[in-house]
Scaffold this motif. Structure first.
Motif, PDB file in Angstrom:
ATOM      1  N   ILE A  14       0.634  -6.127  -7.391  1.00  0.00           N
ATOM      2  CA  ILE A  14       1.172  -5.107  -8.512  1.00  0.00           C
ATOM      3  C   ILE A  14       1.876  -4.102  -7.704  1.00  0.00           C
ATOM      4  CG2 ILE A  14       0.363  -3.447  -9.940  1.00  0.00           C
ATOM      5  CD1 ILE A  14      -0.166  -6.159 -11.414  1.00  0.00           C
ATOM      6  N   LYS A  15       1.322  -3.526  -6.685  1.00  0.00           N
ATOM      7  CA  LYS A  15       1.905  -2.582  -5.731  1.00  0.00           C
ATOM      8  C   LYS A  15       3.391  -3.091  -5.338  1.00  0.00           C
ATOM      9  CE  LYS A  15      -1.974   0.078  -3.923  1.00  0.00           C
ATOM     10  NZ  LYS A  15      -2.747   0.231  -2.801  1.00  0.00           N
ATOM     11  N   GLY A  16       3.158  -4.283  -4.682  1.00  0.00           N
ATOM     12  CA  GLY A  16       4.644  -4.834  -4.573  1.00  0.00           C
ATOM     13  C   GLY A  16       5.595  -4.919  -5.612  1.00  0.00           C
ATOM     14  N   CYS A  17       5.020  -5.359  -6.797  1.00  0.00           N
ATOM     15  CA  CYS A  17       5.987  -5.291  -8.059  1.00  0.00           C
ATOM     16  C   CYS A  17       6.716  -3.766  -8.384  1.00  0.00           C
ATOM     17  CB  CYS A  17       5.172  -5.907  -9.148  1.00  0.00           C
ATOM     18  SG  CYS A  17       5.190  -7.708  -8.962  1.00  0.00           S
ATOM     19  N   CYS A  18       5.684  -2.927  -8.253  1.00  0.00           N
ATOM     20  CA  CYS A  18       6.210  -1.639  -8.491  1.00  0.00           C
ATOM     21  C   CYS A  18       7.218  -1.235  -7.636  1.00  0.00           C
ATOM     22  CB  CYS A  18       5.039  -0.715  -8.202  1.00  0.00           C
ATOM     23  SG  CYS A  18       3.589  -0.630  -9.653  1.00  0.00           S
ATOM     24  N   ASN A  19       7.136  -1.605  -6.405  1.00  0.00           N
ATOM     25  CA  ASN A  19       8.083  -1.297  -5.555  1.00  0.00           C
ATOM     26  C   ASN A  19       9.338  -2.246  -5.308  1.00  0.00           C
ATOM     27  OD1 ASN A  19       6.762   0.747  -4.205  1.00  0.00           O
ATOM     28  ND2 ASN A  19       5.577  -0.499  -2.754  1.00  0.00           N
ATOM     29  N   ARG A  20       9.324  -3.074  -6.300  1.00  0.00           N
ATOM     30  CA  ARG A  20      10.353  -4.209  -6.835  1.00  0.00           C
ATOM     31  C   ARG A  20      10.812  -5.070  -5.223  1.00  0.00           C
ATOM     32  NH1 ARG A  20      12.907  -2.811 -11.382  1.00  0.00           N
ATOM     33  NH2 ARG A  20      13.038  -0.852 -11.903  1.00  0.00           N
ATOM     34  N   ARG A  75      10.695  -8.734  -4.269  1.00  0.00           N
ATOM     35  CA  ARG A  75      10.859 -10.040  -5.034  1.00  0.00           C
ATOM     36  C   ARG A  75       9.502 -10.844  -4.446  1.00  0.00           C
ATOM     37  NH1 ARG A  75      14.149  -9.534  -8.591  1.00  0.00           N
ATOM     38  NH2 ARG A  75      16.462  -8.743  -7.985  1.00  0.00           N
ATOM     39  N   LYS A  76       9.148 -10.768  -3.342  1.00  0.00           N
ATOM     40  CA  LYS A  76       7.930 -11.752  -2.935  1.00  0.00           C
ATOM     41  C   LYS A  76       6.795 -11.460  -3.839  1.00  0.00           C
ATOM     42  CE  LYS A  76       5.555 -13.220   0.999  1.00  0.00           C
ATOM     43  NZ  LYS A  76       5.265 -13.055   2.633  1.00  0.00           N
ATOM     44  N   SER A  77       6.639 -10.405  -4.246  1.00  0.00           N
ATOM     45  CA  SER A  77       5.340 -10.032  -5.073  1.00  0.00           C
ATOM     46  C   SER A  77       5.772 -10.435  -6.656  1.00  0.00           C
ATOM     47  CB  SER A  77       5.447  -8.437  -5.059  1.00  0.00           C
ATOM     48  OG  SER A  77       4.593  -8.075  -3.714  1.00  0.00           O
ATOM     49  N   GLN A  78       6.806  -9.996  -7.134  1.00  0.00           N
ATOM     50  CA  GLN A  78       7.419 -10.622  -8.211  1.00  0.00           C
ATOM     51  C   GLN A  78       7.218 -12.093  -8.291  1.00  0.00           C
ATOM     52  OE1 GLN A  78      11.349  -8.932  -8.278  1.00  0.00           O
ATOM     53  NE2 GLN A  78      10.564  -6.776  -9.347  1.00  0.00           N
ATOM     54  N   LYS A  79       7.615 -12.784  -7.437  1.00  0.00           N
ATOM     55  CA  LYS A  79       7.649 -14.119  -7.471  1.00  0.00           C
ATOM     56  C   LYS A  79       6.055 -14.645  -7.515  1.00  0.00           C
ATOM     57  CE  LYS A  79       9.136 -18.587  -5.118  1.00  0.00           C
ATOM     58  NZ  LYS A  79       9.664 -19.006  -3.810  1.00  0.00           N
ATOM     59  N   LYS A  80       5.299 -14.075  -6.775  1.00  0.00           N
ATOM     60  CA  LYS A  80       3.810 -14.428  -6.793  1.00  0.00           C
ATOM     61  C   LYS A  80       3.341 -14.228  -8.291  1.00  0.00           C
ATOM     62  CE  LYS A  80       2.076 -14.175  -2.035  1.00  0.00           C
ATOM     63  NZ  LYS A  80       1.458 -13.167  -1.145  1.00  0.00           N
TER      64      LYS A  80
END
Length: 174
Positions: free
Chosen positions: A5-11, A13-18
């Protein structure tokens, strides 16, 4: 999950893909009920994930993620219905309070995919009302407000959806 979620907040791509991969099947299980085809369901789901990624900073990490995602997916499916509504004609029928008849039974011998396929054969108006009422548990007044239709139309469309599903079921069982 918190790290994703933190990675997605920081946009990232790897976190969004997960996140997408983790919840793709769950999201598809919802959108398939609203769409006419798997392609349309995937389109709705992709739109929903775009909204998730755009609004992820608003997600309260103290709450479960799945219900938050579910709400976005359902709202995206309803928005899709509204966008395509002008291309389809809403069937406005006489108000009918008929529920399923006495021969209504639990569909225990039918696979989930078969049920989804039967639901996809319903018209968009019937399918949307059926999903919102039967699957999601919304009241007819709420459905009417969401879809910008009369409450009686919601009830009528649900009744016709049940009748059509029963006819489809009988056809497939013979």
């Amino acid at each position: 999950m918190e790290e994703i979620i933190k990675g997605c907040c920081n946009r990232q791509r790897k976190s969004q893909k997960k996140l997408y991969q983790m919840f793709y099947a769950y999201g598809m299980s919802i959108t398939l009920r609203y769409a006419e085809s798997r392609d349309e369901a995937a389109e709705i789901l992709n739109d929903a994930f775009m909204k998730v990624f755009s609004n992820i900073k608003e997600y309260d990490t103290n709450q479960p993620f799945k219900p938050w995602l579910r709400r976005i997916v359902i709202n995206t499916a309803i928005n899709h219905y509204h966008k395509t509504k002008k291309h389809r004609e809403m069937e406005v029928l006489d108000l009918s309070e008929n529920g399923l008849r006495k021969d209504e039974q639990v569909l225990s011998g039918i696979a989930y995919d078969e049920i989804i396929e039967m639901i996809q054969h319903l018209s968009p108006a019937y399918r949307t009302v059926f999903n919102l009422h039967v699957i999601e548990g919304f009241k007819h007044k709420e459905i009417a407000d969401m879809l910008d239709i009369a409450e009686g139309t919601s009830k009528s469309n649900l009744s016709k959806a049940k009748q059509n599903l029963q006819a489809i079921l009988e056809k497939n069982m013979t």
